[in-house]
Design a protein around this motif. Structure first.
Motif, mmCIF file in Angstrom:
data_model
loop_
_atom_site.group_PDB
_atom_site.id
_atom_site.type_symbol
_atom_site.label_atom_id
_atom_site.label_comp_id
_atom_site.label_asym_id
_atom_site.label_seq_id
_atom_site.Cartn_x
_atom_site.Cartn_y
_atom_site.Cartn_z
ATOM 1 N N VAL A 1 -48.907 6.871 -2.456
ATOM 2 C CA VAL A 1 -48.643 7.672 -3.538
ATOM 3 C C VAL A 1 -50.079 7.748 -4.099
ATOM 4 N N VAL A 2 -50.828 6.439 -4.165
ATOM 5 C CA VAL A 2 -52.273 6.491 -4.635
ATOM 6 C C VAL A 2 -53.001 7.601 -4.078
ATOM 7 N N LEU A 3 -53.090 7.603 -2.764
ATOM 8 C CA LEU A 3 -53.932 8.417 -1.884
ATOM 9 C C LEU A 3 -53.615 9.815 -1.963
ATOM 10 N N LEU B 1 -55.361 9.780 -6.579
ATOM 11 C CA LEU B 1 -56.655 10.269 -6.507
ATOM 12 C C LEU B 1 -56.913 11.288 -6.487
ATOM 13 N N PRO B 2 -56.128 12.329 -6.093
ATOM 14 C CA PRO B 2 -56.586 13.708 -6.227
ATOM 15 C C PRO B 2 -56.593 14.449 -7.820
ATOM 16 N N LEU B 3 -55.458 13.970 -8.527
ATOM 17 C CA LEU B 3 -55.376 14.221 -9.817
ATOM 18 C C LEU B 3 -56.408 13.554 -10.698
ATOM 19 N N CYS C 1 -57.964 0.587 -6.233
ATOM 20 C CA CYS C 1 -57.531 0.925 -7.496
ATOM 21 C C CYS C 1 -58.799 0.613 -8.598
ATOM 22 N N ALA C 2 -58.904 -0.593 -8.663
ATOM 23 C CA ALA C 2 -60.057 -1.013 -9.317
ATOM 24 C C ALA C 2 -61.398 -0.267 -9.376
ATOM 25 N N THR C 3 -61.720 0.147 -8.209
ATOM 26 C CA THR C 3 -62.722 0.879 -7.914
ATOM 27 C C THR C 3 -62.688 2.249 -8.433
ATOM 28 N N ALA C 4 -61.559 2.676 -7.976
ATOM 29 C CA ALA C 4 -61.324 4.189 -8.239
ATOM 30 C C ALA C 4 -61.556 4.369 -9.935
ATOM 31 N N ALA C 5 -60.893 3.419 -10.721
ATOM 32 C CA ALA C 5 -60.980 3.589 -12.172
ATOM 33 C C ALA C 5 -62.610 3.689 -12.539
ATOM 34 N N THR C 6 -63.565 3.187 -11.868
ATOM 35 C CA THR C 6 -64.856 3.278 -12.590
ATOM 36 C C THR C 6 -65.439 4.633 -12.323
ATOM 37 N N GLY D 1 -42.854 6.799 -7.063
ATOM 38 C CA GLY D 1 -43.928 6.438 -7.149
ATOM 39 C C GLY D 1 -45.087 7.517 -7.809
ATOM 40 N N PRO D 2 -44.677 8.851 -7.643
ATOM 41 C CA PRO D 2 -45.395 9.919 -8.237
ATOM 42 C C PRO D 2 -44.935 10.147 -9.721
ATOM 43 N N VAL D 3 -43.821 9.629 -10.257
ATOM 44 C CA VAL D 3 -43.619 9.457 -11.694
ATOM 45 C C VAL D 3 -44.516 8.360 -12.283
ATOM 46 N N VAL D 4 -44.470 7.221 -11.377
ATOM 47 C CA VAL D 4 -45.324 5.976 -11.987
ATOM 48 C C VAL D 4 -46.822 6.323 -12.369
ATOM 49 N N VAL D 5 -47.305 7.024 -11.203
ATOM 50 C CA VAL D 5 -48.689 7.154 -11.537
ATOM 51 C C VAL D 5 -49.142 8.093 -12.328
ATOM 52 N N THR D 6 -48.324 9.190 -12.367
ATOM 53 C CA THR D 6 -48.588 10.412 -13.344
ATOM 54 C C THR D 6 -48.470 10.040 -14.594
ATOM 55 N N ALA D 7 -47.199 9.171 -14.756
ATOM 56 C CA ALA D 7 -46.842 8.913 -16.425
ATOM 57 C C ALA D 7 -47.374 7.661 -16.847
ATOM 58 N N LEU D 8 -47.665 6.740 -16.099
ATOM 59 C CA LEU D 8 -47.744 5.463 -16.712
ATOM 60 C C LEU D 8 -49.373 4.919 -16.151
#
Length: 444
Positions: free
Chosen positions: A260-262, A266-268, A324-329, A391-398
């Protein structure tokens, strides 16, 4: 890049338990690349994956522009379908145990072919909703039954590398289908979209041809399992009551959210929160697919028993957390730097993917009793289905709305699940410890 089988298959490792009923040996001690059974499974997968990649590329545009449904209606249908997928895995596994994985897979392919073909003409929204539920439930059931088929037909001595090879082949098929789908999108004609849908439906039927050469093998009968209980710890009455296995399933489901991250987060994140160029989205997915093809077989080389498999899973989960920590930066840099950061994040995520998957295959199979692989694979796949649905709800909402803090929280969740797996898998393995002979004292 795909969550489809055999990425969801689980490879058994050495647990010290008695071997299952005789499996077809690898001819002449052949490697997976020359084993005719593995070759047949590879042909089956690449045919099916070609259709899946084609469908994934064109489906959203066909549903919205071709069939005329709004994005909200499509989203609702896919959400309901995801919930149906959660309910499909366990009964599919029970059916594979009872009737055999091969007949169950044939029935599923026939049903999926009919339902997929219906998408080409689904002008009624209730019909579209029913088809979406049928296709998604069939996909999740297919993953479970295929996992059971691997347990029944692949020799234990070559099963781990064989599943790594099959997963690489699956990704090649997905990539080729996606490339074909890009051509369909470029044409943009209704006929081209409908042809793509029908081609995907046909792949379910064509995949049955190589399946004919895969040996049909049923797991040990319950009577044999009962006899084995004289020497083994008491097995749970049901996979749903096997607490240690359920714990392993839950940890695996958490780390499986890396897909879900990939594919979603990540695209969003790239488009809405960073200065990286939008075309990079496609590049990231291609990079992931290419690396999986190149690295998955190698990642299976050191996961032959439960301790090493749990450590591999732990390493993969920690790499995913680091990704995930890397993408955040990436949100805090110029386009060039953001591009480099996101490429690095996908590299780490892919390393986490191939490593954690290699470990989870061993854990999912080796911790299941031989006579009930279908039911246990159904439980394992249900965990994956929950991740895909929620998973999509988790990443898009939280996650995404909270930026860096959201990504770091997600990284912490991955890390905790990864670090917990060795201890949880040891507990699950101990439930198979031999029972002491009658009359033997076990304590002071």
């Amino acid at each position: 890049m795909t969550t489809a089988p055999p990425s969801d298959a689980r490879t058994p490792g050495a647990t010290g338990r008695p071997s299952p009923a005789p499996l077809p040996p690898a001819p002449g001690g052949s490697s997976p690349r020359t084993d005719p059974v593995v070759r047949a499974l590879a042909v089956l997968l690449v045919i099916n994956a070609l259709g899946n990649g084609l469908f994934l590329t064109v489906s959203t545009l066909w549903f919205t522009h071709g069939l005329g449904y709004s994005a909200s209606k499509v989203g609702l249908a896919l959400t309901v379908a995801g919930l149906c997928g959660i309910l499909a895995s366990f009964p599919a596994g029970r059916a594979a145990d009872r009737y055999g994985a091969k007949p169950a897979l044939v029935a599923l392919h026939l049903a999926q072919a009919v339902a997929m073909a219906g998408f080409a003409v689904a002008r009624s929204y209730p019909a579209f909703l029913l088809l979406a539920c049928t296709v998604t439930a069939g996909s999740r059931a297919n993953s479970t039954v295929r996992s059971t088929l691997y347990a029944h037909s692949l020799p234990a001595t070559t099963r781990t590398p064989a599943l790594g090879l099959l997963r690489a082949v699956n990704n090649v098929g997905i990539g080729a289908g996606a490339a074909l789908g890009t051509t369909v999108v470029a044409l943009g004609h209704t006929g081209a979209y409908q042809a793509a849908i029908m081609i995907n439906a046909a792949t379910f039927l064509l995949a049955l041809i190589p399946l004919r050469t895969v040996p049909a093998h049923l797991a040990p009968a319950p009577a044999a399992a009962a006899a084995d209980d004289e020497h083994r710890g008491k097995r749970p009455a049901s996979a749903l009551r096997d607490g240690p296995y359920l714990a392993v399933t839950a940890l695996n489901a958490i780390v499986n959210m890396l897909y879900v991250v990939l594919e979603v987060a990540l695209p969003l994140w790239l488009v809405n929160y960073t200065h990286a160029p939008r075309p990079l989205v496609g590049t990231l997915l291609v990079l992931n697919t290419t690396l999986v093809v190149a690295l998955q077989v190698r990642a299976t080389r050191h996961t032959g028993d439960l301790p090493t498999a749990a450590r591999s899973f732990r390493t993969g989960g920690l790499l995913t957390a680091l990704a995930c920590a890397t993408a955040a930066t990436a949100a805090h840099h110029n386009p060039t730097a953001a591009t480099a950061i996101l490429l690095t994040a996908v590299l780490l995520l892919t390393l986490g993917e191939v490593t954690s998957q290699a470990g989870s295959w061993t854990l999912g199979y080796a911790l299941a009793p031989d006579h009930a692989q279908g039911a246990y694979q159904g439980v394992f796949q249900t965990g994956v289905s929950v991740t895909q649905a929620l998973g999509p709800v988790v990443v898009t909402a939280l996650v995404l709305p909270h930026g860096t803090a959201g990504w770091c929280t997600l990284a912490a969740i991955f890390a905790v699940a990864a670090l917990a797996m060795p201890a949880v898998s040891r507990r699950a393995e101990r439930r198979w410890a031999p029972m002491p002979p009658a009359g033997t004292r076990t304590g002071p």
